[in-house]
Design a protein around this motif. Structure first.
Motif, PDB file in Angstrom:
ATOM      1  N   MET A  95     -42.992  -9.738  35.193  1.00  0.00           N
ATOM      2  CA  MET A  95     -43.958 -10.637  35.804  1.00  0.00           C
ATOM      3  C   MET A  95     -43.321 -11.247  37.045  1.00  0.00           C
ATOM      4  O   MET A  95     -42.152 -11.587  37.053  1.00  0.00           O
ATOM      5  N   HIS A 141     -48.193  -4.935  40.754  1.00  0.00           N
ATOM      6  CA  HIS A 141     -47.882  -4.424  39.416  1.00  0.00           C
ATOM      7  C   HIS A 141     -48.834  -5.083  38.420  1.00  0.00           C
ATOM      8  O   HIS A 141     -49.345  -6.174  38.662  1.00  0.00           O
ATOM      9  N   ASP A 142     -49.019  -4.437  37.271  1.00  0.00           N
ATOM     10  CA  ASP A 142     -49.981  -4.910  36.268  1.00  0.00           C
ATOM     11  C   ASP A 142     -49.778  -6.361  35.844  1.00  0.00           C
ATOM     12  O   ASP A 142     -50.741  -7.071  35.600  1.00  0.00           O
ATOM     13  N   ASP A 143     -48.543  -6.795  35.721  1.00  0.00           N
ATOM     14  CA  ASP A 143     -48.296  -8.132  35.173  1.00  0.00           C
ATOM     15  C   ASP A 143     -48.056  -9.198  36.244  1.00  0.00           C
ATOM     16  O   ASP A 143     -47.597 -10.290  35.941  1.00  0.00           O
ATOM     17  N   ASP A 144     -48.354  -8.890  37.499  1.00  0.00           N
ATOM     18  CA  ASP A 144     -48.167  -9.861  38.575  1.00  0.00           C
ATOM     19  C   ASP A 144     -49.220 -10.965  38.522  1.00  0.00           C
ATOM     20  O   ASP A 144     -50.330 -10.764  38.033  1.00  0.00           O
ATOM     21  N   VAL A 169     -55.365  -7.258  37.453  1.00  0.00           N
ATOM     22  CA  VAL A 169     -54.318  -8.206  37.800  1.00  0.00           C
ATOM     23  C   VAL A 169     -54.893  -9.615  37.717  1.00  0.00           C
ATOM     24  O   VAL A 169     -56.066  -9.826  38.032  1.00  0.00           O
ATOM     25  N   ARG A 170     -54.094 -10.580  37.314  1.00  0.00           N
ATOM     26  CA  ARG A 170     -54.552 -11.977  37.294  1.00  0.00           C
ATOM     27  C   ARG A 170     -54.394 -12.555  38.691  1.00  0.00           C
ATOM     28  O   ARG A 170     -53.320 -12.483  39.289  1.00  0.00           O
ATOM     29  N   GLY A 179     -48.290 -17.275  28.812  1.00  0.00           N
ATOM     30  CA  GLY A 179     -47.857 -15.888  28.944  1.00  0.00           C
ATOM     31  C   GLY A 179     -46.539 -15.626  28.264  1.00  0.00           C
ATOM     32  O   GLY A 179     -46.352 -14.578  27.618  1.00  0.00           O
ATOM     33  N   GLU A 182     -45.581 -13.121  24.853  1.00  0.00           N
ATOM     34  CA  GLU A 182     -44.540 -12.092  24.867  1.00  0.00           C
ATOM     35  C   GLU A 182     -43.617 -12.205  23.660  1.00  0.00           C
ATOM     36  O   GLU A 182     -42.985 -11.231  23.295  1.00  0.00           O
TER      37      GLU A 182
END
Length: 152
Positions: free
Chosen positions: A1, A66-69, A87-88, A147, A151
């Motif tokens: 992230m 990237h997906d988790d950015d 993406v958020r 977040g 995880e």
């Protein structure tokens, strides 16, 4: 992230840098060469400079994402592109852009543009205050904590 900031005109760069330091996250700022700086920044921060011109930073962000950015932008068009990539995306006031609401924001932007073309005045954004900075920081801190808990 990591944080990715649409750097042209973002008023919360310093707040993001402080949050990134607190949560040990990297930061990428994409901005036009107009905003080149020689100021010293922490090692966890990277700049990508793009040519001047409409949407140069936006296209580069789409390429680099990237997906988790977590992306910070006030550009509804860029937010719309990124939401399609799952993406958020957040406004600098801390509001998260959502697939359910982005079409309304884009329509509002279009209609305001049409009114300006017709010579009518539209309201600009309210001045960005310290209270807005504090609210952004609080909202992003909650997003980061939530977040990190997911995880674990």
């Amino acid at each position: 992230m990591r944080f990715v900031i649409d750097g042209d005109g973002s008023p919360v760069k310093q707040e993001v840098i402080e949050l990134a330091r607190e949560f040990s996250l990297p930061v990428l700022i994409v901005t036009s060469v107009d905003h080149f700086t020689t100021k010293e920044y922490p090692d966890f921060l990277t700049f990508i400079y793009v040519d001047m011109g409409a949407d140069g930073a936006d296209y580069r962000i789409v390429k680099e994402i990237h997906d988790d950015d977590l992306v910070i932008t006030q550009d509804y068009g860029l937010a719309s592109l990124l939401l399609g990539k799952k993406v958020r995306v957040f406004h600098h006031r801390g509001t998260e852009y959502l697939a359910e609401t982005i079409d309304g924001l884009l329509t509002q932007r279009y209609l305001s543009g049409q009114m300006r073309k017709a010579g009518k005045r539209t309201k600009g954004p309210k001045p960005f205050t310290q209270a807005d900075r504090d609210e952004f920081t609080a909202k992003m801190r909650k997003v980061l904590r939530d977040g990190l808990m997911k995880e674990q």
